[in-house]
Motif scaffolding. Structure first.
Motif, PDB file in Angstrom:
ATOM      1  N   SER A  62      -2.881   2.006 -21.759  1.00 35.91           N
ATOM      2  CA  SER A  62      -2.358   2.422 -23.068  1.00 35.91           C
ATOM      3  C   SER A  62      -2.117   1.201 -23.953  1.00 35.91           C
ATOM      4  O   SER A  62      -1.874   0.101 -23.445  1.00 35.91           O
ATOM      5  N   PRO A  63      -2.171   1.357 -25.285  1.00 35.98           N
ATOM      6  CA  PRO A  63      -2.007   0.212 -26.190  1.00 35.98           C
ATOM      7  C   PRO A  63      -0.671  -0.511 -26.045  1.00 35.98           C
ATOM      8  O   PRO A  63      -0.596  -1.719 -26.306  1.00 35.98           O
ATOM      9  N   ASP A  64       0.381   0.196 -25.651  1.00 41.33           N
ATOM     10  CA  ASP A  64       1.672  -0.474 -25.489  1.00 41.33           C
ATOM     11  C   ASP A  64       1.856  -1.064 -24.097  1.00 41.33           C
ATOM     12  O   ASP A  64       2.896  -1.670 -23.802  1.00 41.33           O
ATOM     13  N   GLY A  65       0.861  -0.883 -23.230  1.00 43.03           N
ATOM     14  CA  GLY A  65       0.900  -1.487 -21.902  1.00 43.03           C
ATOM     15  C   GLY A  65       1.782  -0.786 -20.899  1.00 43.03           C
ATOM     16  O   GLY A  65       1.967  -1.291 -19.786  1.00 43.03           O
ATOM     17  N   SER A  66       2.307   0.390 -21.224  1.00 41.79           N
ATOM     18  CA  SER A  66       3.274   1.048 -20.339  1.00 41.79           C
ATOM     19  C   SER A  66       2.639   2.068 -19.405  1.00 41.79           C
ATOM     20  O   SER A  66       3.241   2.437 -18.383  1.00 41.79           O
ATOM     21  N   ILE A 124      -1.194   4.075 -17.710  1.00 41.82           N
ATOM     22  CA  ILE A 124      -2.617   4.040 -17.420  1.00 41.82           C
ATOM     23  C   ILE A 124      -3.090   5.480 -17.270  1.00 41.82           C
ATOM     24  O   ILE A 124      -2.540   6.254 -16.469  1.00 41.82           O
ATOM     25  N   ALA A 125      -4.070   5.884 -18.057  1.00 36.19           N
ATOM     26  CA  ALA A 125      -4.713   7.189 -17.905  1.00 36.19           C
ATOM     27  C   ALA A 125      -5.922   7.010 -16.996  1.00 36.19           C
ATOM     28  O   ALA A 125      -6.557   5.950 -16.972  1.00 36.19           O
ATOM     29  N   ALA A 179      -9.859   7.646 -23.367  1.00 35.41           N
ATOM     30  CA  ALA A 179      -9.804   6.503 -24.294  1.00 35.41           C
ATOM     31  C   ALA A 179      -8.604   6.682 -25.216  1.00 35.41           C
ATOM     32  O   ALA A 179      -8.559   7.649 -25.993  1.00 35.41           O
ATOM     33  N   TRP A 180      -7.643   5.773 -25.140  1.00 37.42           N
ATOM     34  CA  TRP A 180      -6.432   5.851 -25.966  1.00 37.42           C
ATOM     35  C   TRP A 180      -6.747   5.504 -27.424  1.00 37.42           C
ATOM     36  O   TRP A 180      -7.540   4.601 -27.707  1.00 37.42           O
ATOM     37  N   SER A 181      -6.105   6.206 -28.350  1.00 33.75           N
ATOM     38  CA  SER A 181      -6.186   5.821 -29.768  1.00 33.75           C
ATOM     39  C   SER A 181      -5.418   4.514 -29.950  1.00 33.75           C
ATOM     40  O   SER A 181      -4.526   4.177 -29.161  1.00 33.75           O
ATOM     41  N   PRO A 182      -5.737   3.735 -30.994  1.00 36.42           N
ATOM     42  CA  PRO A 182      -5.066   2.444 -31.190  1.00 36.42           C
ATOM     43  C   PRO A 182      -3.551   2.538 -31.293  1.00 36.42           C
ATOM     44  O   PRO A 182      -2.845   1.597 -30.919  1.00 36.42           O
ATOM     45  N   ASP A 183      -3.024   3.652 -31.814  1.00 35.37           N
ATOM     46  CA  ASP A 183      -1.576   3.790 -31.924  1.00 35.37           C
ATOM     47  C   ASP A 183      -0.945   4.450 -30.702  1.00 35.37           C
ATOM     48  O   ASP A 183       0.276   4.645 -30.647  1.00 35.37           O
ATOM     49  N   GLY A 184      -1.762   4.817 -29.716  1.00 36.59           N
ATOM     50  CA  GLY A 184      -1.249   5.371 -28.478  1.00 36.59           C
ATOM     51  C   GLY A 184      -0.781   6.810 -28.547  1.00 36.59           C
ATOM     52  O   GLY A 184      -0.172   7.302 -27.589  1.00 36.59           O
ATOM     53  N   THR A 185      -1.057   7.510 -29.635  1.00 35.59           N
ATOM     54  CA  THR A 185      -0.581   8.890 -29.780  1.00 35.59           C
ATOM     55  C   THR A 185      -1.610   9.925 -29.355  1.00 35.59           C
ATOM     56  O   THR A 185      -1.285  11.109 -29.269  1.00 35.59           O
ATOM     57  N   LYS A 186      -2.836   9.509 -29.077  1.00 36.08           N
ATOM     58  CA  LYS A 186      -3.902  10.453 -28.722  1.00 36.08           C
ATOM     59  C   LYS A 186      -4.765   9.867 -27.616  1.00 36.08           C
ATOM     60  O   LYS A 186      -4.844   8.643 -27.451  1.00 36.08           O
ATOM     61  N   ILE A 187      -5.425  10.746 -26.896  1.00 32.65           N
ATOM     62  CA  ILE A 187      -6.422  10.344 -25.908  1.00 32.65           C
ATOM     63  C   ILE A 187      -7.699  11.134 -26.186  1.00 32.65           C
ATOM     64  O   ILE A 187      -7.688  12.372 -26.223  1.00 32.65           O
ATOM     65  N   ALA A 192     -15.110   5.948 -27.850  1.00 34.67           N
ATOM     66  CA  ALA A 192     -14.435   4.660 -28.114  1.00 34.67           C
ATOM     67  C   ALA A 192     -13.945   4.674 -29.561  1.00 34.67           C
ATOM     68  O   ALA A 192     -14.714   4.920 -30.488  1.00 34.67           O
ATOM     69  N   TRP A 193     -12.652   4.406 -29.750  1.00 33.34           N
ATOM     70  CA  TRP A 193     -12.040   4.446 -31.083  1.00 33.34           C
ATOM     71  C   TRP A 193     -12.372   3.196 -31.883  1.00 33.34           C
ATOM     72  O   TRP A 193     -12.521   2.101 -31.327  1.00 33.34           O
ATOM     73  N   SER A 194     -12.436   3.357 -33.200  1.00 28.70           N
ATOM     74  CA  SER A 194     -12.497   2.190 -34.098  1.00 28.70           C
ATOM     75  C   SER A 194     -11.112   1.546 -34.135  1.00 28.70           C
ATOM     76  O   SER A 194     -10.099   2.204 -33.853  1.00 28.70           O
ATOM     77  N   PRO A 195     -11.012   0.266 -34.480  1.00 28.34           N
ATOM     78  CA  PRO A 195      -9.700  -0.406 -34.486  1.00 28.34           C
ATOM     79  C   PRO A 195      -8.665   0.265 -35.373  1.00 28.34           C
ATOM     80  O   PRO A 195      -7.468   0.195 -35.083  1.00 28.34           O
ATOM     81  N   ASP A 196      -9.092   0.909 -36.472  1.00 25.76           N
ATOM     82  CA  ASP A 196      -8.127   1.575 -37.350  1.00 25.76           C
ATOM     83  C   ASP A 196      -7.863   3.018 -36.948  1.00 25.76           C
ATOM     84  O   ASP A 196      -7.059   3.708 -37.581  1.00 25.76           O
TER      85      ASP A 196
END
Length: 284
Positions: free
Chosen positions: A177-181, A183-184, A219-227, A269-273
């Protein structure tokens, strides 16, 4: 005999001329010029009240005026950045799997393909590396890399040290996950591929999907709210998104299908934004 009638008119005319001549030679009266208003009277004693005089401020000279500081000349400079050493995902390093004979191992290399280095070795099938957000660790699929534990999800340092196996239930495809907490990952533990999530120490494992089709490639979204993930819910492999805004939902809730192809769409794979998504497709 003088004819008086003719003489008298002439005498009168002569006398007239004489009287005119006498009048012209008489003295004319002397005219004394009057003093002009502009000239002061000689006998005047009145004091003239001084009038205030305006003092004009001299205009500043060119040396008194502020001078404009010339703008610096924009001279482009090129700074060459040395190629980074192997320090993690933030340092220009790529992690990948390499298969030799029947074994597959995790490697890292610089972004230009140089200095490839094996992080795992021996018998087994290590695959699907995923960097931690801080670039210090790598999660990966470890199939029998630790004898007696079975296949599962392993985590190691970025230099290949301190391998720790978190799961051993036919689990694969970890995604940090983007916040490192968290793993999916995908798992066959319940009979068919489903998505799960856990803490980075392997605890608090929870199921995300629950159906009789394949769900995988999280694949996690950059803000960590979606997969985003691949699923065969509509009979084909298509891309779906699970919303985690309110926390981990009950299985199969908050899921949205985003591709509708009569094909096999996979590997999202998500775009950075977070506004776009890349995926592969295989036409049927």
């Amino acid at each position: 005999m003088i004819n008086l009638r003719r003489v008298i008119p002439w005498i009168a005319l002569i006398l007239l001329f004489i009287s005119i001549a006498v009048a012209c030679t008489s003295t004319s009266p002397t005219v004394t010029p009057q003093q002009s208003e502009a000239s002061p009277q000689a006998s005047s004693t009145a004091e003239v009240e001084p009038q205030p005089t305006e003092t004009s401020t001299p205009a500043p000279t060119e040396t008194d005026l502020p001078t404009d500081t010339p703008l610096p000349t924009n001279t482009p400079t090129v700074t060459l950045t040395p190629f980074p050493t192997m320090s993690g995902s933030g340092g220009g390093v790529i992690a990948f799997a390499r298969e030799v004979d029947t074994d597959r191992d995790i490697y890292v290399m610089n972004a230009d393909g140089s200095s490839d280095l094996a992080l795992t070795s021996g018998s087994g099938w290590d695959n699907w590396p995923s960097w931690s957000p801080d670039g210090t660790r790598i999660a990966y699929t470890c199939r029998n890399s630790i004898p007696g534990t079975g296949g599962g999800i392993c985590v190691m340092n970025a230099d290949g040290s301190n391998i720790d196996q978190l799961t051993s239930s036919d689990d694969w495809e970890p995604a940090w996950s983007p916040d490192g907490s968290k793993i999916a990952f995908a798992s066959l533990r319940d009979g068919n591929p489903e998505l799960y999530v856990m803490d980075v120490d392997g605890k608090n494992q929870q199921r995300l999907t629950n159906n009789d089709v394949d769900d995988w490639q999280a694949a996690w979204s950059p803000d960590g709210t979606k997969i985003a993930f691949t699923s065969g819910l509509d009979g084909n492999w298509n891309i779906y998104i699970m919303d985690l805004t309110g926390g981990i939902p009950p299985a199969n809730e908050a899921i949205t299908q985003i591709t509708y192809h009569n094909a096999k769409d996979s590997f999202p794979a998500w775009s950075p934004d977070g506004l776009e998504m890349l995926f592969t497709t295989c036409l049927l």
